[in-house]
Write a protein that holds these residues in place. Structure first.
Motif, short mmCIF file in Angstrom:
data_model
loop_
_atom_site.label_atom_id
_atom_site.label_comp_id
_atom_site.label_asym_id
_atom_site.label_seq_id
_atom_site.Cartn_x
_atom_site.Cartn_y
_atom_site.Cartn_z
N LEU A 74 47.47 41.44 26.36
CA LEU A 74 46.39 42.40 26.60
C LEU A 74 46.23 42.67 28.08
O LEU A 74 45.43 43.51 28.58
CB LEU A 74 45.09 41.43 26.17
CG LEU A 74 44.53 41.18 24.80
CD1 LEU A 74 43.33 40.20 24.42
CD2 LEU A 74 44.61 42.71 24.31
N GLU A 75 47.31 41.83 28.93
CA GLU A 75 46.70 41.95 30.33
C GLU A 75 46.75 43.27 30.87
O GLU A 75 46.01 43.73 31.73
CB GLU A 75 47.75 41.35 31.04
CG GLU A 75 47.51 40.98 32.65
CD GLU A 75 48.59 40.42 33.36
OE1 GLU A 75 49.84 40.01 32.86
OE2 GLU A 75 48.76 40.56 34.30
N PRO A 76 47.68 44.11 30.34
CA PRO A 76 47.75 45.63 31.14
C PRO A 76 46.39 46.43 30.78
O PRO A 76 45.95 47.11 31.58
CB PRO A 76 48.89 46.19 30.49
CG PRO A 76 49.79 45.40 29.39
CD PRO A 76 49.08 44.08 29.62
N LEU A 77 45.91 46.08 29.65
CA LEU A 77 44.74 46.72 29.25
C LEU A 77 43.60 46.09 30.05
O LEU A 77 42.46 46.93 30.26
CB LEU A 77 44.47 46.26 27.69
CG LEU A 77 43.53 47.08 26.94
CD1 LEU A 77 44.44 48.72 26.75
CD2 LEU A 77 43.31 46.72 25.57
N LEU A 78 43.69 45.09 30.46
CA LEU A 78 42.43 44.26 31.31
C LEU A 78 42.86 44.62 32.78
O LEU A 78 41.90 44.07 33.67
CB LEU A 78 42.51 43.00 30.81
CG LEU A 78 41.82 42.78 29.44
CD1 LEU A 78 41.82 41.01 28.87
CD2 LEU A 78 40.72 43.16 29.11
#
Lengths: 635, 119
Positions: free
Chosen positions: A514-518
């Motif tokens: 999820l990190e790139p999204l966040l």
């Protein structure tokens, strides 16, 4: 238990239904009749509460009493009232037709309440009329001849004072007499029942007038106290101010009175963790018990005191008759965004927890009004968001005073609450203009006379809330905790791991995915990981952050260490973005489950999830970008 | 119960009140003012509102007293019906209720006679 014994003996208990308009003292009478021998549940398919209890008549009959939702007429306007109609008509699935109907009316308001009795009499079922609150009627000098009424109506009439046991004995006696003569299996075809037309209602009015002309010996003087109180409480200036003051007192109580019991629960949970830690072998089972179940469930049980205090206030305000006044005062504000004044009560409950709030939306008759109320309920800042707010504010907002006397930290907290409320109003307005257009329900709400709240009603209500909350913890939350523990424990970290264990687990995997999204909203992978277990219940995120930053020790010390760790590793922009995220994010699976149950569709639960997620992302994005532009990006 | 007499009396009452210019929709009444309901009428598409009003006690012949207005836009209204029940309703629904003066001499309703003194 009793059911089993009766079934074994082959005795079918006699069933009676209590029917009556709202505010006629029906529930109080029900509590007096059945005492603690009550059962509450739900009717299948709908989420209307089913309340039943048992009693034994002087003649030795065992009677099951069903307390039906209050209704002014058999023409149902809300899901609650539809249940009343369907049971009385024998149309409700898995409920047999009651053997007798007891129609409860307020003796001081017979002019309005007798109409329901006339509608019921049309059905031709065994029927008893109860003139309740006779003491109040007598005190006002009102004299009603129950004999005349009984003769005119051709049914037994009993006078009662529900708060005491007066008249209850007579009611039971009449019940025995009625059951002795009426064949309890008689099935009257009621399939041809139709809703009364306006003309039929007018005819009922005329008949009530004629009945009362004969039966009322003295009218009595109208009540004065309610009028005088209303002159102040509904005053255009004083009224809203008093309402604000009451709300302020309520929130003050929720946060200050609950502090001590919450500390006890916290101490108990920590103690249990220590005890388990000291007495158990190092194993997966221990990890599951200590880190998964005890920590997770303890983190939710801790909100019980706050929820009970909030509900104490709500029950007192409801039972005294003030709640409808609050709805009256708020109606105009809320109708500006297409809501009904009645939505005020569910939204108020949502400050403790959105779930009871969503359940309280049942009293709103119109399906669209009800749906909008349910959809915005999670935007009211519930008590589960508090630990996260407290942690982040303590870490990033300096404890200084602004404008002389107001604490900056408190101000930020207030701002977060206000953002939620304003957000809810905007969402309601937008929904009303787009997806859920039209079909506004008229307000038409009785403002009952004020009365002292009945301690029995309030205590039984509180007990009921506590029971529902604890049962949820025992089922949904417990199982979610086990799942989350599994996700954040497996697979185990490889030998020579440099990051904390959770980094290598499934939860870590999800977080890192999820990190790139966040990243655009300023969240690092630590936050992303903490958000995954935080999905089950918001406050779990605090514990998860502790795990991510590889901290240990008891909760107090951990929070303190975490505050320092966060202040060092996050920028202010990130912290503000996370706060903005938390105002909107639908991080509570239990709420989504409640929405699905109340709306009977996954579609609306999914809709709520998507719209709240979108709002949360947008809010966090804007906050982060604005904060960066203001130069708050440096740590 | 003689329905025809009742209707005739009502038509007469309504005619008198309209002729004298005393009628007003409930929504336009000020707090503290009283009157008797002459008609409850909604369009055919709003029969449900008509039924709702009737079920809450807004019926031809009932006495009404406007007690309070809300603090914003003087909406909603709190209305006392027949000195026994107070109902909150919005102006837009209240305007479906046509109210005339308390015409004691025309009224054939001894049941609620007492209240008129108060009004």
């Amino acid at each position: 238990m009793t059911v089993g014994i009766l079934a074994a003996e082959g005795v079918q208990p006699i069933r009676i239904a209590l029917v009556g308009p709202p505010n006629c003292g029906k529930t109080t009478l029900f509590n007096t009749l059945t005492g603690g021998r009550q059962k509450t549940g739900n009717y299948p398919g709908v989420t209307v509460e089913r309340k039943s209890g048992r009693l034994r008549t002087p003649a030795g009959h065992t009677v099951e009493v069903l307390d039906l939702p209050g209704s002014y007429s058999l023409r149902a306007r809300s899901p609650d009232e539809a249940i009343t109609r369907d049971i009385v008509l024998g149309r409700q699935a898995r409920e047999t037709l009651p053997d007798a109907i007891v129609c409860v009316t307020d003796a001081t308001n017979l002019g309005q309440h007798l109409r329901l009795l006339l509608e019921l009499r049309q059905l031709g079922r065994p029927l008893i009329l109860v003139l309740n609150m006779m003491d109040i009627a007598r005190r006002r000098g009102c004299q009603i001849s129950s004999e005349v009424l009984a003769r005119q109506l051709g049914i037994p009439v009993v006078t009662t004072v529900a708060m005491r046991r007066n008249g209850v004995h007579e009611l039971l006696g009449q019940l025995d007499a009625l059951l002795a003569q009426a064949p309890t299996t008689a099935a009257v075809p009621m399939g041809d029942w139709v809703e009364p037309s306006p003309e039929a209602i007018r005819a009922y009015h005329r008949e009530v007038e004629r009945l009362l002309q004969d039966a009322v010996i003295h009218e009595g003087t109208p009540e004065r106290l309610t009028r005088q109180l209303d002159r102040v409480l509904l005053h255009p200036v004083a009224g809203p101010l008093i309402l604000l003051a009451l709300l302020f007192l309520m929130f003050q109580a929720v946060f200050s009175w609950a502090a001590a019991p919450m500390d006890w629960i916290d101490g108990g949970v920590t103690g249990l963790q220590h005890w388990l830690g000291a007495h158990m072998e190092e194993s997966l089972l221990k990890s599951l018990l200590v880190d998964g179940i005890v920590a997770g469930v303890g983190g939710v049980v801790i909100f019980l005191p706050q929820i009970l205090i909030l509900f104490l206030f709500i029950l007192l305000l409801e039972d005294s008759g003030y709640m409808t006044r609050a709805a009256f005062l708020m109606d105009r504000l809320m109708s500006a965004v297409g809501l009904n004044g009645r939505a005020f009560i569910p939204l108020l409950s949502s400050f403790a927890c959105a779930i009871p709030g969503i359940m309280a939306a049942r009293t709103i008759a119109h399906p669209l009004d009800r749906l909008v109320t349910i959809l915005i309920a999670p935007l009211m800042t519930c008590s589960a968001r508090l630990p996260v707010y407290v942690l982040l504010i303590a870490a990033f907002v300096p404890n200084t005073l602004v404008w002389g006397s107001i604490g900056l930290q408190g101000l930020v907290m207030f701002g977060l609450y206000a953002t939620g409320i304003v957000g809810a109003l905007v969402v309601a307005g937008v929904l009303r203009l787009t997806l859920l257009r039209g079909g506004r329900q008229p307000l038409l709400m009785e403002l009952p006379s004020y009365k002292w709240p009945s301690p029995v009603n309030v205590l039984l209500g509180l007990w009921e809330r506590a029971r529902i909350f604890m049962r949820r913890i025992g089922t949904i939350i417990l199982s979610l905790m086990v799942v989350l523990w599994f996700l954040s424990t497996f697979p185990a970290p490889p030998a020579g791991a440099t990051e904390p264990a959770i980094y290598y687990s499934f939860a870590g995997l999800i977080g890192r995915t999820l990190e790139p999204l966040l990243a655009p909203i300023g969240f690092n992978w630590q936050i992303a990981i903490a958000l995954v277990p935080g999905l089950a219940a918001r406050e779990v995120a605090v514990a998860a952050l502790g795990t991510v930053y590889a901290l240990s020790g008891d909760e107090g010390a951990m929070t303190e260490a975490l505050t320092t760790a966060l202040a060092q590793s996050w920028t202010l922009a990130t912290a503000l973005a996370l706060l903005a995220w938390y105002v909107f994010a639908p991080q509570c699976l239990a709420t989504l489950a409640a929405v699905r149950r109340e709306t009977n569709s996954w579609r609306w639960a999914a809709f709520m999830f998507v719209y709240l997620m979108t709002l949360a992302y947008l809010a966090a994005f804007i906050t982060y970008r604005v904060a960066l532009a203001l130069g708050l990006g440096g740590s | 119960m003689n329905g025809n007499d009742e209707q005739e009396r009502r038509a007469f009452e309504l005619g008198c009140a309209v002729g004298l210019g005393f009628t007003k929709p409930l929504g336009l009444m000020r707090p503290g003012s009283v009157g008797r309901i002459l008609a409850v009428q909604c369009g055919d598409d709003k029969r449900d509102i008509e039924r709702g009003l009737l079920e809450m006690g807004f019926v031809e012949g009932a006495c009404v007293e406007v007690l309070h207005h809300g603090f914003l836009g003087r909406d909603p209204l709190a209305v006392r019906i027949n000195q026994s029940m107070t109902v909150a309703l919005r102006r837009c629904e209240a305007n479906a209720v046509l109210v005339g003066p308390l015409l004691d001499e025309l009224s054939a309703r001894p049941v609620y006679r007492r209240e008129h003194g108060i009004a």
